[in-house]
Design an enzyme around this catalytic site. Sequence first.
Site, short mmCIF file in Angstrom:
data_model
loop_
_atom_site.label_atom_id
_atom_site.label_comp_id
_atom_site.label_asym_id
_atom_site.label_seq_id
_atom_site.Cartn_x
_atom_site.Cartn_y
_atom_site.Cartn_z
N HIS A 9 0.86 -1.18 0.00
CA HIS A 9 0.00 0.00 0.00
C HIS A 9 0.90 1.23 0.00
CE1 HIS A 9 -2.31 -2.91 2.54
NE2 HIS A 9 -3.40 -2.36 2.06
N ASP A 38 2.24 2.02 3.44
CA ASP A 38 3.28 1.15 3.99
C ASP A 38 4.67 1.70 3.71
OD1 ASP A 38 1.12 -0.61 4.22
OD2 ASP A 38 1.67 -1.74 2.42
#
Lengths: 430, 430, 430, 430
Positions: free
Chosen positions: D99, D102
């Site tokens: 993501h 992240d």
Amino acid sequence: MTDFFKDIPEIVYEGTDSSNEFAFRHYDPDAQVMGKRLEDQLRFSVAYWHSFAWPGGDPFGGQTFDRPWFGDTMDHAKMKADVAFEMFRILGVPFFCFHDADVRPEGDSFAENTARLQEMTDYFAQKMETSKTKLLWGTANMFTHRRYMAGAATNPDPDVFAFAAATVKTCLDATHQLGGQNYVLWGGREGYETLLNTDLKKEREHAGRFLTMVVDYAKKIGFEGAILVEPKPQEPSKHQYDYDVGTVYSFLKDFGLENEVKMNIEQGHAILAGHSFEHELALAASLGILGSIDMNRNDYQSGWDTDQFPVSVPEVAVAYYEVLKAGGFTTGGTNFDAKIRRQSLDPEDLILAHVGGMDVCAAGLKAAAAMLEDGGLERMRDERYAGWDTSDLLGMDLAAIAEKVEREGINPEPRSGRQERLENWVNRFV
Amino acid sequence: MTDFFKDIPEIVYEGTDSSNEFAFRHYDPDAQVMGKRLEDQLRFSVAYWHSFAWPGGDPFGGQTFDRPWFGDTMDHAKMKADVAFEMFRILGVPFFCFHDADVRPEGDSFAENTARLQEMTDYFAQKMETSKTKLLWGTANMFTHRRYMAGAATNPDPDVFAFAAATVKTCLDATHQLGGQNYVLWGGREGYETLLNTDLKKEREHAGRFLTMVVDYAKKIGFEGAILVEPKPQEPSKHQYDYDVGTVYSFLKDFGLENEVKMNIEQGHAILAGHSFEHELALAASLGILGSIDMNRNDYQSGWDTDQFPVSVPEVAVAYYEVLKAGGFTTGGTNFDAKIRRQSLDPEDLILAHVGGMDVCAAGLKAAAAMLEDGGLERMRDERYAGWDTSDLLGMDLAAIAEKVEREGINPEPRSGRQERLENWVNRFV
Amino acid sequence: MTDFFKDIPEIVYEGTDSSNEFAFRHYDPDAQVMGKRLEDQLRFSVAYWHSFAWPGGDPFGGQTFDRPWFGDTMDHAKMKADVAFEMFRILGVPFFCFHDADVRPEGDSFAENTARLQEMTDYFAQKMETSKTKLLWGTANMFTHRRYMAGAATNPDPDVFAFAAATVKTCLDATHQLGGQNYVLWGGREGYETLLNTDLKKEREHAGRFLTMVVDYAKKIGFEGAILVEPKPQEPSKHQYDYDVGTVYSFLKDFGLENEVKMNIEQGHAILAGHSFEHELALAASLGILGSIDMNRNDYQSGWDTDQFPVSVPEVAVAYYEVLKAGGFTTGGTNFDAKIRRQSLDPEDLILAHVGGMDVCAAGLKAAAAMLEDGGLERMRDERYAGWDTSDLLGMDLAAIAEKVEREGINPEPRSGRQERLENWVNRFV
Amino acid sequence: MTDFFKDIPEIVYEGTDSSNEFAFRHYDPDAQVMGKRLEDQLRFSVAYWHSFAWPGGDPFGGQTFDRPWFGDTMDHAKMKADVAFEMFRILGVPFFCFHDADVRPEGDSFAENTARLQEMTDYFAQKMETSKTKLLWGTANMFTHRRYMAGAATNPDPDVFAFAAATVKTCLDATHQLGGQNYVLWGGREGYETLLNTDLKKEREHAGRFLTMVVDYAKKIGFEGAILVEPKPQEPSKHQYDYDVGTVYSFLKDFGLENEVKMNIEQGHAILAGHSFEHELALAASLGILGSIDMNRNDYQSGWDTDQFPVSVPEVAVAYYEVLKAGGFTTGGTNFDAKIRRQSLDPEDLILAHVGGMDVCAAGLKAAAAMLEDGGLERMRDERYAGWDTSDLLGMDLAAIAEKVEREGINPEPRSGRQERLENWVNRFV
Ligand SMILES: [Co+2]
Ligand SMILES: [Co+2]
Ligand SMILES: [Co+2]
Ligand SMILES: [Co+2]
Ligand SMILES: [Co+2]
Ligand SMILES: [Co+2]
Ligand SMILES: [Co+2]
Ligand SMILES: [Co+2]
């Protein structure tokens, strides 16, 4: 005075005709119910942690609440206390509850934690001089800090057991100083993630020793409140030792504590264990270990602890029926271990959640009292078991009973259990 | 000889290279495992009820099986026994289990039931003279007949209590006559549909008295087998008193029966109670009340008792690990309280279901034994708790511990629980 | 006249002050609610099967009810019909529902089944001439007989598909003859026990073809009622194709039936699928496929379909809120697909269960109407989404939106979801 | 090179005789399985978030992991990337997933987020030049930040919709730049906490519009990977719109996207929705929308998403059977959306969890391939449905079928479903 709840007035009882959101429709503290003021029957308590310490996170998201007291200084802690006592005043609640970790910033050592807790205890004591709100119970948070990740009393590392024991001592001291009426232990990390690394027998023994020490220390310092264990089957751990009332009772019996320790029963935890709330209450009452309740519900479609404010009068009524039938609360009370949803951002939401919960409980308890005063349910139940009043069976042995059954040709016909009729009866009151 | 299983041969061990459906791939009864023959470790038992008495119905559908022995005469009952012992021979199982209602037609009175049970007991005794198959346990069916709809021992009507007590006497007599190694009580109706009509406290006391009578009568007639209770949380009742191992233990403690009664633990019932099978086994072992197992699984997606044959070697292995670690079976064994699916219409299905289940258990127990003999898991566990070997904490009180924590600045660092590493270790064996 | 309900009077409305068990406290059929008589809003229906055909069995026990009409002759069937219409009269219900298998004994062939169904249809038609009770819906029981054990429309054997299709034809004919306002399909066996023997794709196609044939045949004979599918996730099958409203909708879309078929939504089935009842209702309404409801609840602690009468006014109120918001029932109604508990043996229990259920529904619908008429909830909801009224976002593409967000520095602040406030609002009405 | 995994060697295949914890026992990347290298069949992927971004918190406890890269600077982000690629090298995995949130610290604005994501995308691109590890999929985290608390695409506030849409644009751009083979949308906040404040119809339409925009934009930029939706029934929301495969399919059909979008199916989410993993896979395959899998299991006793590494070869084997039967992965792969337990503190735990998971999958896929190559299951299934090969029923209407059933006296006998036999067959391979 902080200005967090600035325009929100003290909540007063206006009756069911009121459409004022900031008023009670059912909760009239001074109403007489079964020989007591309603306030003294319900004994409402606000939980410090959910309302003032929780930032609104969940497993997939972070903080949603913006609170001026969020921070890790003692000043923040005191501002939090100020706001809390303002909410207590607005709601008119007679009690609150706290963990050590709710009220003081985490320190770098046991000594620092202890000093900070002492400072906050003194601050609370001072505020309580001018507040009607008393302490229902204190407790130690032994699940948030990473040192407890594998258990507190049941940790494989004796140093953690020691840290936990020392911490409980300080929390019991604080609770005693503040006149707390109970002390609660909830063991969210007293369980396991996997049996593969767990010595279940050893952990159970350590838990028994730990609880015995707590009971002994409470006596030693003259604490006259009740020691309560709060059962929960799982979460955060995959499996917790204090699974439900029946399981905790087996533990108490094993360690000779069944007359020393009572239960703090939470609706949501009953649900997670596969029981109804009223089951857990009735079981505890029948075993003589019903102490106090956490009146927060779980969503029936969610598999985790949602800790929501109660909304259903019928559900709450059958719970209070068990409480009142058992004689009502003595040291215990109705604690809202409930949190507003993480999307309920406004100060008003915090107040209204409690107002709604208090009103639901008031309506429920009044319905329960009406059912008990009517007595219909108890009469129907007594009638159902009446055969036992004159039976001599319990004094006989199997062979004698068999002989009697054969001789007398006993061949019983079943009788209606009348469930729907009883459910209709209840619906007259709720 | 009936011709029900006509062309099906006796099942023999052929090893994992075999693709013969009618052979064992893992179950070699004579293989040595941890100092015993595999047959003597597993102690397989067939359940009479599911395989021979159940017609295939479910809550939405009726009978699916066509069996020549379905009918309510004693001749039908004897044909059923003949077929059952043929299946025992084909499978080579050392044990079977039965309820009274499985083996004799229901009579019009207690006396008639007793006479019929006696006649079938004699018939079994005669068949067992030429069969290797022994009786693992007997039990009384106190849940099917409408007289028990509101409970047997816990019925509001003392006449039902009496009928139940008399019936257990006859079943214990039959079990004793046949050399049964255990006697089991499962209380499917010992619970409630609604708390509204239930006196939980009274029912619990009656259950305690009932179980005490059973224990006393077993002693009186010289029955040396174990008395076992089988926990189940619900179904058929909404809530049953023998919820799980922890709850039953609390009951045994209350009535002073914890040294007299052990557990018969079923995988499916553990699941319904929110536990894993291995949890219930490990808990019972740690409490000294592990007796026997019902090795039938529940579907994880179904909310009721599906009583399926085991299919997962890894699941079965961790269960047998607990059994073997506790010393293995003494009077207990591995009972398949399992039924073929109601669509499995053919005689072959009945045989193959047991063959598959026995093979899964054999593979699982061998894996469990290999894990224990390797000892790796126990070493890692011991190491995790090693701090307690030299700790003096359990002899101290809270104040002393707090003083020590503060003085020594105890501030423990958590250590890895190593769950995935342990899971990998297990996967080397299963 | 049979004498089954001998002393039980017709139930009339007496208001909430009444303590007469055999009276309505909330259900006044002639009361005006949102422009209709309450009877015409609720459109109550009794389910023939549970009340008159079910013997009281469960997976662990047999028949508990003694009914004079239990038996397999046409005379029994007619006595059953007589008693049923007496109950309809006593309750004053405007509708009933039935399966073919409820009303006629099972024959030895399709032809015999058809003839018997025809005879009973004529018998019903004759009784309905003097009864106010009409047919809400008819349906075919394609789950009890063993021929359907592996499915009806989705059976691997085309002969079973054919038998099922032929049977639906006869049931549609009967429903049409009796002026039924809907025809329902519930596929308790349209699913699987194990994927291992299942061709999911083929079974889904057969189900699609089957439903298309039903729709076509209904048109052909001029049946103007609605064709309804009743979703249920599992039980009796491990997994059923009509899992929930969303899943059935995907099926309807695939076979082009989304304008031909609507939903019959049952509270208990919603719960089993992990939804709330109001969710399933709201979803169906938003998709334009809300047809009718089965107003029977599941026990939240039981993992199977308990089909109990409703008892909770707050729960029922939020369900009717969705129904009324969607415009109320047209062909649909409130069917009690509910059974009294198997311990509720007495004729009175059958009546009182319906009285209680009707009263709960009446109170719930009135509360729902009051909420809608107040309009507060809808206003608060509209306000929450008001930003969309003037937004141009739905006409833009991702790149344009990204450019806009960057250019305008859009960085939205979350606003309170006000859940507790809304829950309090609802509690003013229920 | 960081020294986080300092002494841990690259993991190589050593076979089942190896007792080296840091070796594969089943996963030989170069082994040929069904015409491909095992690596190319399994297409393993590491999830960036759980392994590198998650601090170990749960609802009752905070951070447990100490990682040198925890912090909110770009330097921390790059150190995290360095460690991640070292783990990819040690494990030899061909893919990873991420993501936006992240890999980059959260910025103060959309513009800052975009710039940081771009910088990290470039950093990844550079690292990927010397790494074998490619991007399986990218995705946008639209659930952690408080702006998304009430939904992203389904938020009542159009500004949040805009922010989400803009964010997806940047994530699609990044995925495209890195050669990602898929783009995934998981809607953890696309649902509701309470229906009371929710306009289900409007939210569903916005979600449809959003997904259409994503599909259009992917085409516009020439992204040739698959667009995948990942179903999950609930958590974090009480109820999510992408409940399960069937529900998402109904959504795709409504918005005409069934040929544009496929499914990313997670075992744990299937379980939470009341399905088995193999059910969701088989359903998606039958609908032509099977894309990729998240191979992480849920604990069957926990009611929330535990995201654990797979441990059961039999469970994994039946899942891969569906994948291989559907033709195997094309753009999809086996992503471990799995996290080590929060007590698994050591770098070694992170490696060993993946090693164990990869080995379980390798053993499972090989067993699945052997089952398919044997063909026994498919033969038995084909035989079961063989009647349909010659049936003319699907061309007839209800009346014609009824006429035929009556004329031919069709009265089908059920045939055994052979479930246990099939289960035994499977157990030969796993
Ligand atoms: Co809780
Ligand atoms: Co609590
Ligand atoms: Co069972
Ligand atoms: Co059993
Ligand atoms: Co139902
Ligand atoms: Co229904
Ligand atoms: Co997940
Ligand atoms: Co996932």
